[in-house]
Design an enzyme around this catalytic site. Structure first.
Site, PDB file in Angstrom:
ATOM      1  N   LYS A  35      25.146  14.182  39.563  1.00 13.61           N
ATOM      2  CA  LYS A  35      25.446  15.719  40.088  1.00 13.61           C
ATOM      3  C   LYS A  35      24.002  16.028  40.544  1.00 13.61           C
ATOM      4  CE  LYS A  35      27.143  20.293  38.207  1.00 13.61           C
ATOM      5  NZ  LYS A  35      27.205  20.809  36.905  1.00 13.61           N
ATOM      6  N   ARG A 154      31.815  37.287  39.651  1.00  9.81           N
ATOM      7  CA  ARG A 154      33.414  36.997  40.107  1.00  9.81           C
ATOM      8  C   ARG A 154      33.417  35.671  40.866  1.00  9.81           C
ATOM      9  NH1 ARG A 154      34.818  41.747  43.598  1.00  9.81           N
ATOM     10  NH2 ARG A 154      32.842  41.537  44.015  1.00  9.81           N
ATOM     11  N   ALA A 255      49.340  43.864  39.982  1.00 11.39           N
ATOM     12  CA  ALA A 255      50.245  43.105  39.217  1.00 11.39           C
ATOM     13  C   ALA A 255      50.211  41.479  39.664  1.00 11.39           C
ATOM     14  CB  ALA A 255      51.727  43.846  39.160  1.00 11.39           C
ATOM     15  N   CYS A 263      36.645  32.430  32.585  1.00  9.88           N
ATOM     16  CA  CYS A 263      35.942  33.728  31.712  1.00  9.88           C
ATOM     17  C   CYS A 263      36.916  34.430  30.807  1.00  9.88           C
ATOM     18  CB  CYS A 263      35.147  34.716  32.350  1.00  9.88           C
ATOM     19  SG  CYS A 263      33.731  33.956  33.378  1.00  9.88           S
ATOM     20  N   LYS A 266      38.966  32.319  27.905  1.00  7.11           N
ATOM     21  CA  LYS A 266      37.927  32.066  26.623  1.00  7.11           C
ATOM     22  C   LYS A 266      37.265  33.046  26.068  1.00  7.11           C
ATOM     23  CE  LYS A 266      33.777  30.416  29.060  1.00  7.11           C
ATOM     24  NZ  LYS A 266      33.060  31.371  28.167  1.00  7.11           N
ATOM     25  N   LYS A 324      42.456  32.000  41.112  1.00  3.46           N
ATOM     26  CA  LYS A 324      42.615  33.027  42.339  1.00  3.46           C
ATOM     27  C   LYS A 324      42.097  32.501  43.525  1.00  3.46           C
ATOM     28  CE  LYS A 324      38.775  35.849  42.204  1.00  3.46           C
ATOM     29  NZ  LYS A 324      37.674  36.392  41.679  1.00  3.46           N
TER      30      LYS A 324
END
Length: 433
Positions: A35, A154, A255, A263, A266, A324
């Site tokens: 990584k 976010r 809706a 987030c 959990k 999302k």
């Protein structure tokens, strides 16, 4: 200031890059050599809009570096951030703090001057106390302060959120940490960002309480959507009507198929466990967790009902798989329950997501397509699960011509009935009759 960021996951990498962009000297540390090698080559381990350019700019400027060797970075740091994962522990839902405590154990022998140890990871109340105890047991002579500085980023808008936050929360018990944290966040003074100094336990709880409240808000509007459908009302109009009340606000009143991501699932579960242990159960949050899981299953039933209940041999074109838009995060995405449920009912699923590449491993049996039009070609039903911008202006006439049957189930309400019904579509949305 010199900053050591332990962890190059979502929070650590975004925070490290943004601190570097503020002008601080940041070293991001991770044990995964592959990584770190990829980061040095400019390859991002996550998809976050603008992150690759932000990292590249600060690496080139010499303010941001990556290493697997923590010793030098930690020894010279003014602040050491712990930004490692705290996933839900299998079996009981508690936050797994093993990575956090391991980081504390590795920090202890390297402290050679006063340093602020900052918990950036989302952790239950009292974790800072345990980190301090670990450090103190290993190094009773060391000079340090352990503080809590939760993140409120976010996914998909993390850089903007870091640089233009609603507030900065700093939880401390040692006043020596105050000027260090004030200096770290000084660039935000131009935006007049509120910096709230609280005690450490309150800071830890603020993070969980914030996420739980937002999760409840999402679940509330989803329940209202069901009522709207039953009563012939429109949840879009309802959301606007109540969201204009400044006491409520418009955000998180959309809706849909339920919340997911790294987030809310959990954190709500961990908060429920913490509250039970404290003998102060949170009934609203408990109900939120249960209702959200049920919500995802209900969406598959909604699709089946739109197809008269018989999915055997039918082709369903799914648009969007990540939890999302503007992220590649598949954690607890509604699609992970909706798609297998549709398959179990006999449907063949073909799908497209702009960044949800991990879905190929998580959703066996799905025919992954190269674009939205390929995903709906020959389909008996198109289902929008994630509201990516590229789905908002589809050529609807082309979509209709490609489909076997012009049926669309829009689980994010990105279209209006008048957009599709005049074109001959059967259009099913959420919370609208």
């Amino acid at each position: 200031m010199r900053v050591a960021m332990i962890g190059t996951g979502y929070v650590g990498l975004v925070s490290g890059a943004c601190f570097a962009d503020f002008g601080h000297d940041v070293t991001c540390i991770d044990k995964d050599e592959g990584k770190i090698a990829r980061l040095k080559d400019g390859k991002m381990p996550i998809y976050e809009p603008g992150l690759d350019l932000l990292v590249a700019r600060n690496v080139e400027a010499g303010r941001l570096s990556f290493t697997v060797d923590a010793a030098q970075a930690i020894r010279g740091a003014d602040a050491i951030f712990i930004a490692v994962g705290t996933p839900s522990r299998r079996g009981d839902g508690y936050a797994d703090l093993s990575f956090v405590y391991q980081a504390a154990e590795e920090i202890a022998p390297l402290i050679d001057h006063f340093v602020v140890v900052v918990t950036k990871s989302t952790v239950p109340v009292g974790t800072g106390d345990e980190i301090e105890a670990i450090l103190r047991r290993a190094r009773p002579d060391a000079q340090f302060a352990v503080i809590s500085n939760p993140e409120f980023l976010r996914e998909g808008a993390a850089i903007e959120d870091f640089k233009h936050p609603d507030r900065i929360i700093v939880g401390l018990e040692d006043e020596r940490a105050r000027p260090v944290m004030a200096e770290l966040y000084r660039p935000l003074n131009l935006n007049e960002t509120p910096v709230l100094f609280v005690d450490r336990r309150s800071s830890e709880l603020i993070k969980y309480a914030s996420n739980a409240f937002l999760a409840m808000k999402i679940t509330f509007i989803n329940e209202m959507a069901d009522l709207c459908e039953a009563m012939g009302a429109d949840v879009q109009q309802l959301s606007r009507g109540i969201g204009l009340d400044k006491r409520i606000g418009a955000k998180f009143l959309h809706a849909g198929p339920g919340y997911g991501g790294s987030c809310f699932p959990k954190d709500t579960l961990a908060l429920v466990r913490t509250a039970h242990d404290a003998k102060a159960p949170l009934k609203l949050v408990e109900a939120t967790v249960q209702l959200n899981e049920a919500r995802k299953r209900t969406m598959a039933v909604k699709v089946a009902e739109a197809m008269q209940g018989d999915l055997t041999g039918k082709i369903i074109g799914v648009l969007g798989l990540t939890f999302k838009p503007n992220t590649d995060d598949m954690r607890d995405a509604p699609s992970l329950q909706i798609v297998p449920a549709l398959q179990a009912m006999g449907a063949r699923v073909q799908a497209y997501d702009p960044e949800g590449h991990e879905a190929r491993q998580l959703l066996p049996g799905v025919d992954f397509k190269a674009g939205p039009y390929e995903a709906v070609e020959g389909a008996d039903c198109a289902v929008i699960i994630t509201e990516w911008d590229e789905f908002r202006a589809l050529d609807l006439d082309r979509i209709k011509d490609l489909m076997r049957r012009p049926l669309m189930v829009d689980l994010r309400n990105i279209y209006e009935p008048e957009d599709l019904r005049p074109r001959g579509f059967t259009y099913i949305s959420v919370g609208r009759a």
